[in-house]
Design an enzyme around this catalytic site. Structure first.
Site, mmCIF file in Angstrom:
data_model
loop_
_atom_site.group_PDB
_atom_site.id
_atom_site.type_symbol
_atom_site.label_atom_id
_atom_site.label_comp_id
_atom_site.label_asym_id
_atom_site.label_seq_id
_atom_site.Cartn_x
_atom_site.Cartn_y
_atom_site.Cartn_z
ATOM 1 N N SER A 439 5.717 -4.548 4.981
ATOM 2 C CA SER A 439 4.165 -5.333 5.357
ATOM 3 C C SER A 439 3.527 -4.794 6.552
ATOM 4 O O SER A 439 2.454 -4.902 6.614
ATOM 5 C CB SER A 439 4.443 -6.716 5.676
ATOM 6 O OG SER A 439 5.689 -6.869 6.807
ATOM 7 N N HIS A 460 3.386 -3.382 -1.554
ATOM 8 C CA HIS A 460 3.864 -4.650 -0.756
ATOM 9 C C HIS A 460 3.653 -5.879 -1.478
ATOM 10 O O HIS A 460 2.708 -6.178 -2.046
ATOM 11 C CB HIS A 460 2.736 -4.623 0.296
ATOM 12 C CG HIS A 460 2.712 -5.803 1.177
ATOM 13 N ND1 HIS A 460 1.820 -6.384 1.978
ATOM 14 C CD2 HIS A 460 4.000 -6.649 1.747
ATOM 15 C CE1 HIS A 460 2.350 -7.221 2.852
ATOM 16 N NE2 HIS A 460 3.570 -7.546 2.531
ATOM 17 N N GLU A 472 -0.307 -5.282 -2.806
ATOM 18 C CA GLU A 472 -0.774 -4.016 -2.114
ATOM 19 C C GLU A 472 -0.285 -2.933 -2.634
ATOM 20 O O GLU A 472 0.972 -2.723 -2.103
ATOM 21 C CB GLU A 472 -0.799 -4.443 -0.575
ATOM 22 C CG GLU A 472 -1.955 -5.194 -0.291
ATOM 23 C CD GLU A 472 -1.780 -5.408 1.383
ATOM 24 O OE1 GLU A 472 -2.924 -4.989 1.956
ATOM 25 O OE2 GLU A 472 -0.772 -5.721 1.933
ATOM 26 N N ASN A 510 -2.366 -8.096 6.120
ATOM 27 C CA ASN A 510 -1.786 -8.445 7.299
ATOM 28 C C ASN A 510 -2.487 -7.741 8.545
ATOM 29 O O ASN A 510 -2.936 -8.491 9.710
ATOM 30 C CB ASN A 510 -0.348 -7.709 7.725
ATOM 31 C CG ASN A 510 0.671 -8.758 6.786
ATOM 32 O OD1 ASN A 510 0.337 -9.979 6.900
ATOM 33 N ND2 ASN A 510 1.710 -8.073 6.174
#
Ligand code: 3H9
Length: 724
Positions: A439, A460, A472, A510
């Site tokens: 992440s 991800h 992702e 994130n």
């Protein structure tokens, strides 16, 4: 799969680009809708124009009946959503005129002087179902599915669905179908009275002919059916009794942010006591009102975003390799979840761990997920067993030379990941793709541990893997297009929506989430109450407020990721103070996983964890941040959303993501950004770039997190938007 075709010898009555009308033997006309170059039929403007022309050809003829069918594997997928945005944003009068013209067309179909039958295979959705409702009879194959997805788009049926459904089906089902936006199967359609009968697909045409003969055999019954569609269904009092419980259900939870279900129920309730024409006028008024609402434009925008994304990914796939065997390293929550998802979608997968206990836990988790599907009736016992058999747990790299794509999902530690990836590379074939489920850790840096960094990229997943739709796909500096394409294809195969992003700390999702948590931490420091913050953000539309979200993510995980973000973007993302998050992590209060965090957790009656506010936790946070200040909900929302939206613009500006669409879809699919708001950049569009910059500048004292990026300032100066 071929659709219905006119039999040989049929006489053409009308031949358009999308509609063919033929005269069959026995005086029966056959109207077949078959939009060229599209996998589905939609009722776009061109089709409606041709439908009018075809119906005109039927006037004044000596026919015995009309059969309506589709040349596709499904019947009709509704109005063409791609035409909505310009039409809905245009002049209200033009929209009203289009609705009125379309309604006149469906009324013309409904009043043809002979029996009419729709034969339905596959989907009949929205306007497609409304088309079928305008005919006298509906016959369907057992694989048919039906629904009114309009409320999910923030609108209501506009081709007479709210009026005809309760006059054809049982009214309670009609109200539920229209307001829920759900799809229903053929059995439900039969029970509710929507379809007359279910017939195997290849017998539908004959069954329709028979239906027409039956109608002529008892014309009074056929006329009674028509009469029923023109008149009142029930009195106003009984209608209210049907509507109220559905309205309460529609208003619960996230539903309250989309007014369409509640309003359509209100209008349908009133319309049950009106004639068809009065009810059609009421539907049109609601349709136009909803179509021009911000919520509808945002939800329709999401449909077109998803379509755009699918098309973009499709272009990438030319370079993709086929993944017939996958492998996952690490059988923890993420690794186990990925292995389960791969097996569920038919891709055999090796699952490797360093401890037998880890493998057992991974297999137990997969078994638990499969049991749930079996219990819900979505999978047979036998299929569940074959899914499980596709996962090969192992402590070694045996047979890894056959692996096409590997996902490393070990602990979130750069050193460990690099070591594990380098070791795995030695056991893989020359063409295999390596990916890392991380992440925060730099893909470019991890790639340096490999002999072939071109064959490596990030993948991800979001927790819980079986539920979260986003993956992702992260392009490191050396990742090849083939590695990206194969990973995108594999993510799609797993039923996920992949979004390709470039490498940076936190990648897209994130990187945007942590400034939002930063705004939250700063609000607490400035004296805001976290229960009020959670309530305000939930009222804004988030499924959970930031304090609760941190408890779900795990406060230890969040603190770790925050440290990575602070290192990557020290100016904006380093706090410079001990946050409530730090304090809780220090005390071992990690949120749900440890039983307490910002809230205290205990299993409820259904066994699920319930959150409880706790005065002692609140007191400790107050002791950490003694300054008390009262904030209005609007101020809270402003500070939280500014931090998130400005970082989204920076991601676009820095080329982390290619387009506004991908940025917004990443937030919606990965974080649960309120769908009805359309995404962070659409939210800026709604406020206006200039007003948004001014709002940010008013918070300059909060530091660089609130500094508008050059891209937004430029857009403000030129009065530009992210979406046309
Ligand atoms: C409505 O009807 C309003 C009316 O009451 C009144 C108006 C006044 N429009 O999903 P697929 C595209 S609102 C435009 O891969 P499947 C789809 O995006 C409408 N495009 O196939 C895709 O494009 P691409 C209510 C549409 O077999 C391609 O067709 N109807 C539409 O897996 C193939 O689709 C809906 O909301 C559309 N209506 O699933 C139905 N429908 O290839 C939405 C499909 O470029 N659609 N496309 O990516 C669906 O649920 C599924 O597409 C369906 C087929 C089940 C139909």
């Amino acid at each position: 799969m071929p659709g219905f075709k006119a039999p040989q010898g049929a006489v053409t009555m009308y031949h358009g680009d999308t509609i063919e009308l033929t005269r069959l033997d026995g005086g029966i006309a056959h109207l077949c809708l078959n939009q060229p170059g599209s996998p589905v039929n939609t009722l776009n403007r061109a089709v409606l124009t041709e439908l009018k022309a075809a119906l005109d050809c039927l006037q004044g003829t000596e026919l015995r009946g009309l059969i309506c069918s589709s040349g596709k594997k499904g019947f009709i997928a509704g109005a063409d959503i791609g035409e909505f945005t310009p039409m809905f944003k245009g002049l209200q009068q033009a929209l009203e005129a289009w609705c009125a013209e379309s309604n006149a067309l469906f009324c013309a179909l409904e009043t043809l002087p002979f029996p009419t039958v729709s034969i339905i295979r596959g989907h009949a959705l929205g306007g497609g179902l409304e088309f079928a409702l305008a005919t006298d009879f509906r016959l369907a194959s057992p694989d048919a599915s039906f629904g009114f997805p309009e409320t999910g788009l923030g609108i209501c049926p506009g081709f007479g669905g709210t009026v005809r459904a309760p006059r054809v089906m049982d009214p309670e089902s009609a109200l539920l179908w229209v307001s829920s936006g759900n799809n229903y199967n053929a059995a439900a359609a039969l029970t509710s009275g929507l379809v007359e009968t279910l017939v195997d697909a290849d017998l539908l045409l004959d069954a329709a002919r028979e239906q027409i003969e039956q109608a002529w055999a008892s014309p009074e019954d056929w006329q009674a059916l028509r009469q029923r569609k023109l008149t009142v269904v029930t009195d106003a009092g009984s209608a209210l009794e049907l509507v109220l419980p559905l309205q309460q259900a529609a208003n619960r939870g996230q539903g309250r942010h989309n007014p369409a279900p509640t309003l359509v129920l209100e209008v349908m309730g009133e319309s049950l006591a009106l004639s068809r024409d009065q009810a059609l006028a009421a539907e049109q008024a609601l349709f136009v009102r909803l179509a021009r609402s911000e919520v509808a434009l945002n939800l329709i925008g999401l449909f077109t975003n998803e379509q755009w994304l699918r098309q973009k990914n499709r272009r990438l796939l030319a370079e993709a390799g086929d993944v017939q065997q996958a492998a996952v390293l690490g059988a923890g929550i993420m690794g186990g979840g990925i292995a389960y998802q791969s097996a569920l979608k038919g891709v055999p997968v090796h699952m490797k761990d360093i401890a037998q206990g880890g493998l057992d836990a991974g297999m137990a988790e997969a078994q638990k997920q499969l049991h749930k599907l079996v219990a819900k009736g979505r999978l047979s016992e036998a299929s569940a067993e074959s899914v499980l058999a596709r996962i090969s747990p192992s402590l070694s790299f045996d047979q890894y030379e056959q692996v096409d794509l590997l996902i490393e999902a070990v602990v979130e530690n750069a050193g460990v990941k690099a070591k594990v990836l380098a070791e795995a590379e030695n056991h893989l074939g020359e063409e295999a793709i390596l990916t890392s489920n991380t992440s925060t850790i730099s893909i470019t840096e991890l790639g340096k541990a490999l002999r072939h960094p071109g064959r490596f990229c990030g993948m991800h997943f979001f927790n819980p893997v079986p539920v979260m739709p986003l993956v992702e796909v992260i392009r490191g500096e050396q990742s090849s297009e083939a590695a990206i394409a194969t990973t995108v294809q594999f993510a799609q195969r797993l039923g996920k929506t992949p979004i390709v992003v470039n490498d940076c700390p936190g990648f897209l999702v994130n990187r945007i989430l942590f400034p939002y948590f930063g705004a939250f931490s700063r609000l607490l420091k400035d004296g805001a109450d976290y229960l009020q913050i959670d309530a305000a953000m939930e009222e804004f539309g988030w499924p959970m407020g930031p304090a609760y979200l941190l408890d779900v993510v795990g406060i230890d995980t969040a603190v770790h990721a925050q440290a990575v973000m602070a290192e990557g973007f020290p100016q904006r993302m380093r706090y410079g103070f001990t946050s409530a998050m730090d304090m809780l992590a220090e005390a071992g209060e990690y949120g749900q996983k440890s039983g307490s965090g910002f809230y205290r957790y205990a299993p409820g009656k259904d066994g699920r964890l319930q959150k409880q506010p706790d005065a002692a936790i609140a007191a400790r946070i107050r002791a950490l941040h003694p300054q008390q200040r009262s904030f209005g909900d609007a101020q809270i929302v402003e500070r939280m959303m500014l931090a998130m939206c400005l970082e989204t613009v920076r991601c676009l500006e820095d080329g982390i993501v290619d387009s506004a669409i991908e940025a917004d879809m990443g937030l919606i699919l990965g974080l649960g950004f309120p769908r009805f708001r359309g995404g962070a950049l659409r939210y800026i569009d709604h406020i206006g770039a200039r007003a948004f910059c001014d709002m940010a500048k008013a918070h300059a004292d909060l530091g660089p997190l609130y500094t508008p990026p050059a891209l937004l300032l430029d857009m403000a100066a030129k009065d530009q938007r992210f979406y046309a």
